[in-house]
Design an enzyme around this catalytic site. Structure first.
Site, PDB file in Angstrom:
ATOM      1  N   GLU A 290      53.386  55.919  69.534  1.00  0.00           N
ATOM      2  CA  GLU A 290      52.400  54.841  69.639  1.00  0.00           C
ATOM      3  C   GLU A 290      52.018  54.369  68.254  1.00  0.00           C
ATOM      4  O   GLU A 290      52.133  55.124  67.287  1.00  0.00           O
ATOM      5  CB  GLU A 290      51.119  55.373  70.318  1.00  0.00           C
TER       6      GLU A 290
ATOM      7  N   LYS B  19      49.512  53.687  65.343  1.00  0.00           N
ATOM      8  CA  LYS B  19      48.243  54.297  64.958  1.00  0.00           C
ATOM      9  C   LYS B  19      47.312  53.148  64.566  1.00  0.00           C
ATOM     10  O   LYS B  19      47.487  52.531  63.504  1.00  0.00           O
ATOM     11  CB  LYS B  19      48.457  55.274  63.799  1.00  0.00           C
TER      12      LYS B  19
ATOM     13  N   ASP C 110      44.274  51.209  63.243  1.00  0.00           N
ATOM     14  CA  ASP C 110      43.391  51.563  62.135  1.00  0.00           C
ATOM     15  C   ASP C 110      41.978  51.052  62.403  1.00  0.00           C
ATOM     16  O   ASP C 110      41.598  49.961  61.985  1.00  0.00           O
ATOM     17  CB  ASP C 110      43.950  50.960  60.837  1.00  0.00           C
TER      18      ASP C 110
ATOM     19  N   TYR D 183      44.188  55.144  74.372  1.00  0.00           N
ATOM     20  CA  TYR D 183      45.446  55.876  74.278  1.00  0.00           C
ATOM     21  C   TYR D 183      45.385  57.330  74.745  1.00  0.00           C
ATOM     22  O   TYR D 183      46.336  58.073  74.547  1.00  0.00           O
ATOM     23  CB  TYR D 183      45.990  55.825  72.844  1.00  0.00           C
TER      24      TYR D 183
ATOM     25  N   LYS E 131      52.242  58.675  58.638  1.00  0.00           N
ATOM     26  CA  LYS E 131      51.482  57.571  58.040  1.00  0.00           C
ATOM     27  C   LYS E 131      52.318  56.777  57.056  1.00  0.00           C
ATOM     28  O   LYS E 131      53.127  57.345  56.303  1.00  0.00           O
ATOM     29  CB  LYS E 131      50.216  58.120  57.374  1.00  0.00           C
TER      30      LYS E 131
ATOM     31  N   CYS F 249      25.869  34.213  31.055  1.00  0.00           N
ATOM     32  CA  CYS F 249      26.409  33.611  32.277  1.00  0.00           C
ATOM     33  C   CYS F 249      27.565  32.677  31.921  1.00  0.00           C
ATOM     34  O   CYS F 249      27.397  31.788  31.080  1.00  0.00           O
ATOM     35  CB  CYS F 249      25.312  32.845  33.009  1.00  0.00           C
TER      36      CYS F 249
ATOM     37  N   CYS G 122      26.174  28.927  32.847  1.00  0.00           N
ATOM     38  CA  CYS G 122      25.053  28.232  32.191  1.00  0.00           C
ATOM     39  C   CYS G 122      24.654  28.877  30.863  1.00  0.00           C
ATOM     40  O   CYS G 122      23.757  28.378  30.183  1.00  0.00           O
ATOM     41  CB  CYS G 122      23.857  28.160  33.131  1.00  0.00           C
TER      42      CYS G 122
ATOM     43  N   CYS H  52      22.843  36.547  36.741  1.00  0.00           N
ATOM     44  CA  CYS H  52      22.330  35.467  35.909  1.00  0.00           C
ATOM     45  C   CYS H  52      20.939  35.168  36.447  1.00  0.00           C
ATOM     46  O   CYS H  52      20.790  34.814  37.621  1.00  0.00           O
ATOM     47  CB  CYS H  52      23.239  34.241  36.019  1.00  0.00           C
TER      48      CYS H  52
ATOM     49  N   CYS I  27      21.049  27.305  37.115  1.00  0.00           N
ATOM     50  CA  CYS I  27      22.478  27.587  36.886  1.00  0.00           C
ATOM     51  C   CYS I  27      23.307  26.780  37.901  1.00  0.00           C
ATOM     52  O   CYS I  27      23.163  26.967  39.119  1.00  0.00           O
ATOM     53  CB  CYS I  27      22.709  29.086  37.054  1.00  0.00           C
TER      54      CYS I  27
END
Ligand code: IVH
Length: 727
Positions: A148, A150, A152, A285, A372, A466, A469, A484, A490
């Protein structure tokens, strides 16, 4: 290796694994990939095999899930603040998936175990050998494997009683799980009621367009037992995951690292209505129904499919381990075309009698294992680093890479998270970096090949100012983020606020980022309320805009005035005020006037509002500019209070009665209060002589209970309140 060295290494590995378990199970924020985790786990298992006398009972090799973290319960308790509310505000530093204690917990009838796993095909041959050894002589030829995918996601255990969904539990620590039934009810593919043999018979008759009943009988319908369990996985398809993360980024909430975390985080949401919007899917499952005497696992799954349960049709019965390997080879490529994440293949002995005789170790069944897939890693050159400015001023470093092929897509950009992560990796411009894209959608840089570094390479320096600005950045140590502080000046932040304001879950105005960009660059919009002063003449100056597009936009602005108060509040983009917080605030204060003049103590009374959120709200309303702008929005016709018409009247059953609501319930406290009001009741904030009922949920305030007892006020449960609603 000497025993003393092994001892040191075992302690180190155990601590390391416990920390990763904490990150994974408690914070839902893993910092290493599954592959790296499994390597550490395998090393520990090998050492414990070599030196069994050094293996301790609380070793991570001996436990399943969150119980690997020994202080898990303490942490859960710490997550609850003194006023009984979960101390997990809607904030970027606390993903919503951090554990909450308000789910009831139940013991599993059968423990929910994990699976042994390997990344090596050779080890599957060894697994096959073990199975064959455990099979009685002469029977090994009849053994088959069910392969089957797997999935996630996050494990779920469903109990059906008399054909109806009775309870859904998470895995928890393998012994006890959280009752997430209300959330599971919101997942469309999970049937609340099973199909009956009657409906199966009728369906087959119409499918075949004949009156011949033979075909239905050939598939031999099996009646479900009175009670059984079925286990599986709740997962989030890529599309839903992208949608959710996009929204989280707009809301400046930390995006989920991968669909698996997004699924488990969503399943643990307290507000089941939100779960319904998350696009979760389910595949089942593992049927546990001993009295059914199924012969094989495949047979049990076929029966479950007939009962209407979501069982994958991508599984395959294999007659030998070579066939298993073929299945793996095919799916290692094919899985990339699937709309959801898979991290391997599960191989199960099909014959249930053999499963029974092989049994279990402390942690996993001997009759199954997982192969895996190794995450793909690519090595590529880092060209430069961009520093993006979000709408609340958070600075995020994003790496620009020389394009490289990875897991079926070309990767050009990867996340670098924050300045700490950059320092940890010691990133230099033009470095060759390792990029990983496991279940993750946003690729990550996991390392640097420093042997390829040029001697004069320049370190990637996180900016002090920043990038948009030029304002000096400030660091929020707790959040490990730089900001900032020029919130209202900004340009990137201003544009970000407009984009948030018009978004679907906020004011739902029919426009995109490009329109905001143009309107801003032309100087038409500076503060949010400017949107409502735009006219057709201005709009016709935008690139390719005609009468029709301008009319549509103006119409959409008009329609947005129908949005209720909580949406308006969310749309303002106050730091940390997400959709749920806005609903809670609107439900509690009822109007912008009351909210804007609320004290910190009053704010802390509101469900799920902690210190940080209260401070952010006070800060926002302390700016006269903000109050002036809100005044203009009000003048434009936006709703600044909850209207009677927002609440549909359901009955007058609670007319004249005053209720105080305390604690946590199966629905959010604000929703419960709204329902009381919909039935004509009034809500009081504290228990007094005027109170008729104290509705006490889980962890309701001790002082409120005492006061009610003293004043002789009736204390009722949520169930008793429901009875009052209905009778
Ligand atoms: S069978 C006792 N089958 O993977 C055996 N598990 O890493 C129970 N998983 O805990 C598991 N797809 O949450 C099984 N087709 C599948 C699966 C599957 C995903 C998950 C499950 C399990 C974990 C082990």
């Amino acid at each position: 290796m000497k025993k003393s060295e092994a001892k040191k290494r075992i302690i180190l590995l155990s601590n390391e694994l416990k920390m990763h378990n904490y990150n994974y199970y408690v914070l839902n924020n893993p910092v290493i990939t599954d592959f790296e985790y499994d390597i550490l786990m395998h090393e520990l298992q090998e050492l414990e095999k070599l030196f069994p006398e050094l293996a301790v009972a609380d070793s991570p090799t001996q436990h399943v899930g969150s119980d690997l973290f020994s202080d898990y319960n303490l942490i859960q308790k710490a997550a609850v603040s003194t006023n009984g509310n979960p101390a997990i505000p809607d904030s970027p530093s606390h993903p919503q998936d951090a554990p909450l204690t308000s789910f009831a917990q139940f013991k599993h009838k059968y423990p929910m175990l994990s699976l042994g796993n390997t990344y090596e095909i050779d080890e599957l041959y060894a697994f096959n050998e073990r199975i064959m050894k455990g099979t009685s002589d002469g029977l090994s030829d009849s053994v088959t494997y069910n392969c089957e995918l797997k999935f996630d996601g996050t494990a779920i255990c469903l109990t059906y009683r008399n054909g109806k969904l009775f309870r859904a539990l998470t895995r928890g620590d393998g012994t006890t799980g959280d009752d997430v039934t209300l959330n599971i009810l919101k997942i469309a593919s999970i049937p609340k009621e099973l199909k009956s043999s009657d409906s199966f018979y009728r369906q087959n008759k119409t499918d075949n367009n004949s009156s011949d009943v033979g075909s239905a009988q050939k598939q031999s319908w099996i009646q479900w037992p009175e009670e059984f369990e079925i286990r599986g996985e709740i997962y989030m398809p890529y599309e839903a995951f992208d949608r959710l993360n996009h929204q989280r980024e707009l809301d400046e909430e930390t995006p989920f690292a991968n669909p698996r975390n997004a699924a488990s985080g969503s399943l643990k949401l307290l507000d089941s209505n939100l779960v319904g919007e998350r696009g979760l899917e389910c595949t089942l499952y593992h049927v546990i129904a001993p009295e059914m005497n199924f012969i094989t696992h495949t047979e049990a799954l076929t029966a479950a499919r007939m009962w209407g349960l979501p069982v994958s049709d991508l599984a395959q019965e294999c007659k030998s381990i070579d066939e298993v390997v073929k299945y793996i080879t095919i799916w290692d490529t094919e899985r990339k075309k699937l709309p959801f994440a898979t991290d391997g293949i599960v191989i199960k002995v099909n014959q249930l009698a053999l499963q029974k005789s092989l049994g279990f170790t402390a942690k996993s069944p001997r009759w199954a294992t997982a192969y895996k897939f190794k995450p793909e890693v690519a090595l590529t050159k880092l060209v430069s680093v961009d520093y993006q400015v979000g709408r609340t001023g958070a600075i995020t470093p994003v790496a620009n890479l020389e394009p490289v092929q990875l897991s079926g897509t070309i990767v050009k950009r990867a996340s670098l998270h924050n300045s700490e992560q950059m320092d940890l990796l010691d990133i230099h411009i033009n470095d060759y970096v390792y990029v990983v894209k496991g279940g993750e959608i946003i690729p990550k840089i996991t390392g640097v090949d420093s042997s390829k570094r040029e001697p004069d390479a320049e370190k990637a320096a996180f900016p002090q100012f920043c990038p948009d600005c030029g304002t000096p950045l400030v660091k929020d140590v707790e959040e490990a983020k730089s900001f900032c502080p020029n919130t209202d000046g900004c340009p990137m932040q201003i544009k970000g606020k407009f984009i948030h304001f018009i978004s679907r879950k906020a004011m739902n105005i029919n426009a995109g980022e490009a329109t905001i960009e143009q309107l801003y660059n032309k100087g038409y919009i500076k503060i949010l309320s400017d949107l409502y002063s735009l006219d057709q003449k201005q709009l016709l100056t935008l690139d390719n805009w005609k009468e029709k597009s301008a009319a549509n936009f103006l119409n959409s602005l008009e329609m947005s005035k129908e949005c209720n108060f909580s949406r308006v509040l969310f749309a303002l983009g106050i730091r940390y005020v997400g959709e749920t917080t806005a609903k809670n605030l609107a439900g509690y204060f009822k109007s912008m006037d009351k909210l804007s003049s609320a004290t910190k103590e009053e704010l802390l009374e509101v469900e799920e509002i902690g210190e940080k959120l209260a401070d952010a709200i006070i800060e926002y309303f302390s700016h006269p500019d903000h109050l002036e702008m809100i005044g203009k929005l009000k003048q434009a016709g936006l709703k600044m209070e909850n209207l009677e018409s927002d609440y549909q009247r359901l009955s007058n059953r609670l007319e004249g009665k005053v209720f105080v609501v305390s604690g946590t319930f199966s629905v959010s406290r604000e929703d419960l209060k709204t329902t009381i009001e919909q039935h004509g009741g009034k809500i009081g904030s504290s228990v007094s002589g005027k109170t008729d009922y104290l509705v006490a949920g889980e962890k309701s305030g001790e002082s409120k209970l005492q006061k009610a007892a003293k004043l002789g006020i009736a204390v009722i449960s949520e169930e008793e309140l429901q009875v009052m609603f209905n009778s």
